[in-house]
Design a protein around this motif. Structure first.
Motif, PDB file in Angstrom:
ATOM      1  N   LEU A  60       0.832  -1.207   0.000  1.00  0.00           N
ATOM      2  CA  LEU A  60       0.000   0.000   0.000  1.00  0.00           C
ATOM      3  C   LEU A  60       0.861   1.249   0.000  1.00  0.00           C
ATOM      4  CD1 LEU A  60      -2.985  -0.693   2.404  1.00  0.00           C
ATOM      5  CD2 LEU A  60      -3.075  -0.012   0.020  1.00  0.00           C
ATOM      6  N   MET A  61       1.868   1.254   0.892  1.00  0.00           N
ATOM      7  CA  MET A  61       2.705   2.456   0.979  1.00  0.00           C
ATOM      8  C   MET A  61       3.459   2.699  -0.319  1.00  0.00           C
ATOM      9  SD  MET A  61       4.198   2.684   4.798  1.00  0.00           S
ATOM     10  CE  MET A  61       4.907   4.276   4.456  1.00  0.00           C
ATOM     11  N   THR A  62       3.947   1.616  -0.923  1.00  0.00           N
ATOM     12  CA  THR A  62       4.681   1.781  -2.174  1.00  0.00           C
ATOM     13  C   THR A  62       3.755   2.258  -3.289  1.00  0.00           C
ATOM     14  OG1 THR A  62       5.998  -0.071  -1.464  1.00  0.00           O
ATOM     15  CG2 THR A  62       6.324   0.671  -3.706  1.00  0.00           C
ATOM     16  N   LEU A  63       2.543   1.715  -3.293  1.00  0.00           N
ATOM     17  CA  LEU A  63       1.570   2.095  -4.312  1.00  0.00           C
ATOM     18  C   LEU A  63       1.265   3.586  -4.232  1.00  0.00           C
ATOM     19  CD1 LEU A  63      -0.258   0.989  -6.521  1.00  0.00           C
ATOM     20  CD2 LEU A  63      -2.017   0.653  -4.804  1.00  0.00           C
ATOM     21  N   PHE A  64       1.294   4.124  -3.015  1.00  0.00           N
ATOM     22  CA  PHE A  64       1.020   5.550  -2.876  1.00  0.00           C
ATOM     23  C   PHE A  64       2.302   6.372  -2.762  1.00  0.00           C
ATOM     24  CE2 PHE A  64      -3.134   3.852  -1.500  1.00  0.00           C
ATOM     25  CZ  PHE A  64      -3.858   4.424  -2.531  1.00  0.00           C
ATOM     26  N   GLY A  65       3.366   5.849  -3.376  1.00  0.00           N
ATOM     27  CA  GLY A  65       4.564   6.671  -3.539  1.00  0.00           C
ATOM     28  C   GLY A  65       5.289   7.038  -2.266  1.00  0.00           C
ATOM     29  N   THR A  66       5.043   6.300  -1.174  1.00  0.00           N
ATOM     30  CA  THR A  66       5.747   6.636   0.056  1.00  0.00           C
ATOM     31  C   THR A  66       6.470   5.405   0.591  1.00  0.00           C
ATOM     32  OG1 THR A  66       3.601   6.363   1.087  1.00  0.00           O
ATOM     33  CG2 THR A  66       4.441   8.584   0.903  1.00  0.00           C
ATOM     34  N   GLY A  67       6.855   4.506  -0.316  1.00  0.00           N
ATOM     35  CA  GLY A  67       7.563   3.312   0.109  1.00  0.00           C
ATOM     36  C   GLY A  67       8.986   3.616   0.517  1.00  0.00           C
ATOM     37  N   LEU A  68       9.815   2.592   0.496  1.00  0.00           N
ATOM     38  CA  LEU A  68      11.194   2.731   0.935  1.00  0.00           C
ATOM     39  C   LEU A  68      11.955   3.686   0.012  1.00  0.00           C
ATOM     40  CD1 LEU A  68      13.089   1.414   3.073  1.00  0.00           C
ATOM     41  CD2 LEU A  68      13.810  -0.100   1.257  1.00  0.00           C
ATOM     42  N   ARG A  69      12.308   4.863   0.523  1.00  0.00           N
ATOM     43  CA  ARG A  69      13.062   5.891  -0.194  1.00  0.00           C
ATOM     44  C   ARG A  69      12.423   6.288  -1.521  1.00  0.00           C
ATOM     45  NH1 ARG A  69      19.288   5.101   1.493  1.00  0.00           N
ATOM     46  NH2 ARG A  69      18.971   3.524   3.043  1.00  0.00           N
ATOM     47  N   SER A  70      11.104   6.252  -1.582  1.00  0.00           N
ATOM     48  CA  SER A  70      10.436   6.678  -2.814  1.00  0.00           C
ATOM     49  C   SER A  70      10.766   8.113  -3.159  1.00  0.00           C
ATOM     50  CB  SER A  70       8.922   6.532  -2.659  1.00  0.00           C
ATOM     51  OG  SER A  70       8.552   5.203  -2.686  1.00  0.00           O
ATOM     52  N   GLY A  71      10.910   8.950  -2.142  1.00  0.00           N
ATOM     53  CA  GLY A  71      11.192  10.365  -2.376  1.00  0.00           C
ATOM     54  C   GLY A  71      12.443  10.542  -3.214  1.00  0.00           C
ATOM     55  N   LEU A  72      13.478   9.774  -2.854  1.00  0.00           N
ATOM     56  CA  LEU A  72      14.746   9.850  -3.582  1.00  0.00           C
ATOM     57  C   LEU A  72      14.558   9.476  -5.042  1.00  0.00           C
ATOM     58  CD1 LEU A  72      17.769  10.338  -3.110  1.00  0.00           C
ATOM     59  CD2 LEU A  72      18.007   7.887  -2.813  1.00  0.00           C
ATOM     60  N   PHE A  73      13.740   8.442  -5.300  1.00  0.00           N
ATOM     61  CA  PHE A  73      13.537   7.986  -6.672  1.00  0.00           C
ATOM     62  C   PHE A  73      12.759   9.018  -7.472  1.00  0.00           C
ATOM     63  CE2 PHE A  73      13.699   3.621  -4.564  1.00  0.00           C
ATOM     64  CZ  PHE A  73      15.069   3.617  -4.650  1.00  0.00           C
ATOM     65  N   ILE A  74      11.754   9.627  -6.832  1.00  0.00           N
ATOM     66  CA  ILE A  74      11.024  10.697  -7.510  1.00  0.00           C
ATOM     67  C   ILE A  74      11.998  11.788  -7.927  1.00  0.00           C
ATOM     68  CG2 ILE A  74       9.292  12.512  -7.227  1.00  0.00           C
ATOM     69  CD1 ILE A  74       7.754  10.705  -5.421  1.00  0.00           C
ATOM     70  N   TYR A  75      12.904  12.125  -7.006  1.00  0.00           N
ATOM     71  CA  TYR A  75      13.895  13.158  -7.276  1.00  0.00           C
ATOM     72  C   TYR A  75      14.776  12.771  -8.469  1.00  0.00           C
ATOM     73  CZ  TYR A  75      17.657  16.447  -6.319  1.00  0.00           C
ATOM     74  OH  TYR A  75      18.583  17.429  -6.427  1.00  0.00           O
ATOM     75  N   ILE A  76      15.268  11.530  -8.474  1.00  0.00           N
ATOM     76  CA  ILE A  76      16.127  11.078  -9.570  1.00  0.00           C
ATOM     77  C   ILE A  76      15.399  11.164 -10.907  1.00  0.00           C
ATOM     78  CG2 ILE A  76      17.266   9.051 -10.571  1.00  0.00           C
ATOM     79  CD1 ILE A  76      18.056   8.191  -7.824  1.00  0.00           C
ATOM     80  N   PHE A  77      14.153  10.666 -10.934  1.00  0.00           N
ATOM     81  CA  PHE A  77      13.387  10.683 -12.182  1.00  0.00           C
ATOM     82  C   PHE A  77      13.107  12.103 -12.642  1.00  0.00           C
ATOM     83  CE2 PHE A  77      12.025   6.191 -11.542  1.00  0.00           C
ATOM     84  CZ  PHE A  77      12.455   5.752 -12.767  1.00  0.00           C
ATOM     85  N   ARG A  78      12.780  12.977 -11.704  1.00  0.00           N
ATOM     86  CA  ARG A  78      12.467  14.346 -12.082  1.00  0.00           C
ATOM     87  C   ARG A  78      13.683  14.998 -12.720  1.00  0.00           C
ATOM     88  NH1 ARG A  78      13.968  19.498  -9.337  1.00  0.00           N
ATOM     89  NH2 ARG A  78      12.394  21.008  -9.917  1.00  0.00           N
TER      90      ARG A  78
END
Lengths: 300, 328
Positions: free
Chosen positions: B184-202
């Protein structure tokens, strides 16, 4: 009649749809949880058998307890913070140095790079914990460090230390050196991600800058300080922030907060500890960030 | 005579051929010195990293008589597979590994889609409060997860879909001791270090030329089609980077696994942490020096699959790091 949306509005809506899953998660798990953590910290939590809980507001009692009465919290907090602040410059400097070495061309570079990123696989989580536990079962925590070094190197460290002592080096200096040498493994292990980030930064420096400095007759030393360093300086901030957060997440403060919550079932106190440590770390991040931004050079 | 030598030296000083030669030799000497120095440093640090691993490998082949034999160093006198056999048995290796890999790759896949979508949204579209929202992403990177662990624990202990389910069925759901909370947490973008991955992709999407999308748009592609069929394909380097990071971190993660009290039998790294006590109680090997050997064998067994995945992906991974990403 339905009003037609302009392209700009359409794009805005699509864009928002793209980030929607993250936004829901952020609101649901982060914002709500943060508010609740503060609320927990300000109350006494009684956990019911059914798994629910009742919160009674007690003001700052939990904070007072954590600071004034808890046996270890103060000490652990201060020690962890000092550790973090001492290690961060070493880690960042070391990883910059390594990134420069790994970025230059030489035979077997791929192999060396693979070795350098191995700690990402080894350094975190269960494997490390298991190994530490295994070592502790034999030695007891404090002695683990020197044994970790000794059998690997096949050298008797104590013997060398005794020689140095006999030569007449002050004990204090020797302690510092031993600490540093023992810490090399920690530093190497903690800097893999930072090395990757720095390599990426070095790759993005335009080669023409190096050409110009070579033609103008700059020495490698000057080139480093006048070209390389300014160009990667934005990433120094990223790495410092990453290192501080990473060290903090793996520090003992977190362990204490965790065991207070799930061994002693004192949710209020645990939340108070989390809030205190997080606020302090955020302050450190702000101060360090402010200082580093001043020396950072932005190309654009 | 003396005068003659002084003259000769003066001649040499003005002889450009000689000076050039001298300069070249100094240069060769310098670069030789530097590469030796570099070689020593790299060798030393590789040794620091590999040392413990070599130690683990050699120890995992020790038999119990080798442990107490002081003359044995690195190479066991009576090498044995026994440690591996027992660790393999007690880890229930293939089954646990299968579960874990399924879990990890499922999470990685979800994380890839969700974080790349968010990264793309932040990189290419303008919408109100974009800067503020992106600051929130940075906050999720910086904020240590343990700060919000208790509310998360309570949330999934008494889980409810915005209070709707309680109205219908009259009870709340306990999602703990399963993998559901993590999904659930991963699905809503708050999984393990999701923030970092969003940053990398952006950062990566910002670096791609806008013309690609404009061409697709003019050719009549919708925005979702453009994203999945064009942008994501172009973002392969950073997709690989994120995949490696995500898989490795999920595989090693203990924090969430413990927090949501997932079953030990399904998670191989979690199971590894209890291997020593299992061996101690089930097989009656009470001596920690000897039961440790089984842990070493277990560590190798657990590391092997992720090491293989890493080695396969690492070439693309380095390329991805160099071409993309993280910097922008």
């Amino acid at each position: 009649m339905k009003k037609r949306l302009t392209l700009r509005q359409k794009r805005a809506i699509t864009g928002f749809l793209f980030i929607l899953p993250w936004f829901i998660g952020f609101a649901l798990y982060y914002v709500k949880s943060l508010i609740q953590t503060v609320q927990f910290a300000l109350s006494k939590i009684d956990i019911a058998a059914s798994g629910g809980y009742t919160a009674t507001f007690t003001g700052l009692d939990n904070f007072k307890y954590a600071f004034l009465e808890h046996a270890q919290f103060n000490q652990v907090l201060v020690n962890s913070l000092i550790d973090i602040l001492l290690d961060v410059p070493f880690i960042v400097f070391f990883s910059l140095l390594m990134a420069i070495l790994l970025n230059s061309k030489f035979k077997g570079r791929g192999l060396v790079r693979t070795i350098f990123f191995l700690p990402i696989l080894l350094g975190s989580g269960a494997v490390l914990e298991t190994l530490e536990l295994a070592t502790q079962n034999i030695q007891g925590g404090a002695a683990a460090m020197s044994t970790e070094m000794a059998p690997v190197a096949g050298v008797n460290v104590d013997y060398f230390l005794s020689i140095l002592l006999e030569v007449g080096l002050p004990v204090r200096l020797l302690d510092f050196i031993v600490g540093l040498v023992g810490g090399i493994y920690e530093i190497v292990r903690a800097s893999s991600v930072q090395i990757i980030i720095f390599i990426a930064a070095l790759q993005s420096v335009s080669p023409s800058l190096y050409e110009v400095s070579k033609i103008e007759g700059a020495t490698p030393y000057e080139t480093f300080w006048k070209v390389t360093f300014p160009m990667v300086s934005p990433l120094i901030l990223t790495n410092v922030v990453y290192t501080i957060v990473d060290k903090f997440v793996n520090s003992q403060v977190v362990d204490i907060a965790y065991s207070t919550a799930f061994t002693n079932y004192n949710y209020g106190l645990s939340s108070a500890m989390s809030v205190i440590s997080t606020v302090i770390v955020c302050l450190i991040l702000l101060i360090v960030g402010g200082l580093i931004t001043k020396i950072t050079f932005y190309y654009n | 005579m003396v005068r003659n030598i002084v003259d000769q030296i003066r001649d040499l000083k003005n002889d450009t051929v000689f000076i050039n030669k001298q300069a070249r030799y100094i240069h060769i000497f310098k670069s030789l010195l530097f590469s030796t120095f570099k070689f020593i440093i790299l060798l030393g640090i590789s040794f620091i990293i590999l040392g413990p691993i070599i130690n683990i490998i050699s120890n995992s082949f020790f038999s119990s008589s080798d442990v107490y034999n002081p003359s044995v160093f690195l190479f066991p006198l009576r090498p044995t597979w026994e440690n591996f056999r027992l660790a393999y048995l007690r880890l229930d290796y293939w089954k646990t590994l299968g579960y874990t890999l399924l879990y990890v790759s499922g999470l990685t896949l979800i994380q890839l889609v969700i974080t790349s979508m968010a990264g793309y949204g932040f990189a290419r579209f303008d919408f109100p409060f974009k800067k503020l929202l992106f600051a929130c992403v940075i906050i999720t990177i910086v904020l240590p997860t343990h700060t919000i662990m208790l509310p998360l624990y309570q949330h999934f202990r008494n889980w409810d879909l915005f209070g709707i389910l309680q109205v219908i069925t009259g009870k709340k759901y306990n999602l703990l001791s399963k993998e559901t909370p993590m999904y659930l947490m991963t699905l809503f973008g708050t999984g393990l270090r999701s923030g970092l991955f969003i940053y990398i992709f952006r950062q990566f999407f910002r670096g791609l030329p806008k013309e690609i999308e404009e061409a697709a748009f003019i050719d009549g592609a919708g925005m979702w089609y453009t994203y999945f069929r064009i942008m994501l394909v172009n973002a392969i380097p950073s997709v690989v980077t994120v995949t490696v990071f995500s898989m490795v971190w999920q595989y090693n993660d203990m924090f969430y696994v413990r927090l949501f009290s997932m079953p030990t039998s399904r998670n191989i790294t979690f199971r590894l942490s209890t291997l020593q006590s299992t061996v101690m109680f089930l097989d009656q090997i009470k001596d920690p020096m000897i039961s440790q050997l089984y842990v070493y064998a277990g560590v190798l067994l657990v590391l092997l699959p992720i090491l293989i995945i890493y080695l396969i992906l690492q070439r693309y991974f380095m390329e991805g790091v160099e071409r993309s990403g993280i910097v922008g």
